[in-house]
Design a protein around this motif. Structure first.
Motif, short mmCIF file in Angstrom:
data_model
loop_
_atom_site.label_atom_id
_atom_site.label_comp_id
_atom_site.label_asym_id
_atom_site.label_seq_id
_atom_site.Cartn_x
_atom_site.Cartn_y
_atom_site.Cartn_z
N THR A 108 43.74 32.10 35.53
CA THR A 108 43.30 30.79 36.02
C THR A 108 42.63 30.01 34.88
O THR A 108 42.10 30.61 33.93
N PRO A 109 42.65 28.68 34.97
CA PRO A 109 41.95 27.88 33.94
C PRO A 109 40.46 28.20 33.88
O PRO A 109 39.86 28.20 32.81
N GLU A 110 39.87 28.52 35.05
CA GLU A 110 38.43 28.82 35.09
C GLU A 110 38.07 30.08 34.31
O GLU A 110 36.92 30.26 33.91
N THR A 111 39.04 30.96 34.12
CA THR A 111 38.80 32.21 33.39
C THR A 111 39.55 32.22 32.05
O THR A 111 39.91 33.27 31.54
N SER A 112 39.78 31.01 31.51
CA SER A 112 40.47 30.85 30.21
C SER A 112 41.82 31.54 30.18
O SER A 112 42.21 32.16 29.19
N GLY A 113 42.55 31.46 31.31
CA GLY A 113 43.89 32.04 31.38
C GLY A 113 43.93 33.53 31.68
O GLY A 113 45.01 34.11 31.76
N LYS A 114 42.78 34.14 31.85
CA LYS A 114 42.75 35.56 32.21
C LYS A 114 42.68 35.69 33.73
O LYS A 114 42.27 34.77 34.42
N MET A 115 43.07 36.87 34.24
CA MET A 115 43.00 37.09 35.68
C MET A 115 41.54 37.09 36.13
O MET A 115 40.64 37.51 35.39
N ASP A 116 41.31 36.59 37.33
CA ASP A 116 39.98 36.54 37.92
C ASP A 116 39.73 37.84 38.70
O ASP A 116 39.77 37.86 39.93
N PHE A 117 39.48 38.93 37.96
CA PHE A 117 39.27 40.23 38.58
C PHE A 117 38.03 40.21 39.49
O PHE A 117 38.07 40.75 40.59
N ALA A 118 36.98 39.54 39.04
CA ALA A 118 35.75 39.47 39.85
C ALA A 118 36.02 38.75 41.17
O ALA A 118 35.53 39.17 42.23
N GLY A 119 36.78 37.67 41.14
CA GLY A 119 37.12 36.94 42.36
C GLY A 119 37.94 37.80 43.30
O GLY A 119 37.72 37.80 44.51
N MET A 120 38.91 38.54 42.74
CA MET A 120 39.73 39.43 43.57
C MET A 120 38.85 40.50 44.20
O MET A 120 38.95 40.77 45.39
N MET A 121 37.96 41.10 43.42
CA MET A 121 37.08 42.15 43.95
C MET A 121 36.13 41.60 45.02
O MET A 121 35.82 42.29 45.99
N ALA A 122 35.69 40.35 44.88
CA ALA A 122 34.80 39.75 45.88
C ALA A 122 35.53 39.63 47.23
O ALA A 122 34.91 39.80 48.28
N GLY A 123 36.82 39.36 47.21
CA GLY A 123 37.60 39.33 48.45
C GLY A 123 37.96 40.73 48.92
O GLY A 123 37.85 41.05 50.10
N TYR A 124 38.39 41.58 48.00
CA TYR A 124 38.84 42.94 48.30
C TYR A 124 37.75 43.76 48.99
O TYR A 124 38.01 44.48 49.95
N THR A 125 36.53 43.68 48.49
CA THR A 125 35.44 44.50 49.03
C THR A 125 35.00 44.08 50.43
O THR A 125 34.20 44.77 51.04
#
Length: 165
Positions: A108-125
């Motif tokens: 994502t642009p918010e993560t400078s083109g890297k995957m938003d692992f923290a965002g995914m984990m916030a939903g996953y948990t």
């Protein structure tokens, strides 16, 4: 004559060995469609060993027909897992039956083109390792360049298993 009888007896014996080596029943396979798309959304295999095993195709957050998927990584993860949960429930499974999960994330642009692992984990948990659903699947999470659904940041596929009900 004796030689012919011996040959017939040998062939019958081999046929019985081959028949005994063949499983008594083959698995039953149920394919659940994905609308008009040429794949199955879920394939359930009922094994002779007493297990129901399901393979859930990759799912994304839902969107209106012709519209892109919207929301950030966390929101799309929650929407995707909710969609996956509903699909599994329709076949008699729950999220706690997932034994293997693969998560594909787009940068994502918010993560400078890297995957938003923290965002995914916030939903996953919100779905796994909770008081209501303590089971944790094995999981792989990878970044991909893009996904088939326009606007999708998250796609999740899963393998599920439980004893016959």
């Amino acid at each position: 004559m004796f030689r012919a009888a011996l040959t017939v007896a040998s062939l019958l014996s081999l046929a019985n060995v081959a028949r005994a080596a063949t499983p008594p029943e083959s698995p039953s396979i149920v394919r659940v469609g994905a609308g008009g798309f040429p794949i199955s959304g879920i394939v359930v295999v009922k094994t002779p060993g007493g297990m129901d095993v399901a393979y859930a195709s990759g799912a994304t957050a839902p969107s209106a027909p012709g519209s892109p998927v919207t929301g950030d990584t966390k929101a799309q993860t929650v929407a995707t897992l909710t969609r996956l949960s509903d699909a599994l429930k329709s076949q008699g499974f729950g999220l706690g039956d997932i034994v293997m999960m693969r998560v594909f994330l787009v940068g994502t642009p918010e993560t400078s083109g890297k995957m938003d692992f923290a965002g995914m984990m916030a939903g996953y948990t919100q779905f796994f390792a909770t008081a209501d659903q303590p089971n944790k699947p094995a999981r792989t999470t990878v970044q991909v360049v893009g996904l088939a659904a326009p606007g999708a940041l998250v796609e999740i596929e899963a393998q599920v298993a439980k004893p016959h009900s």
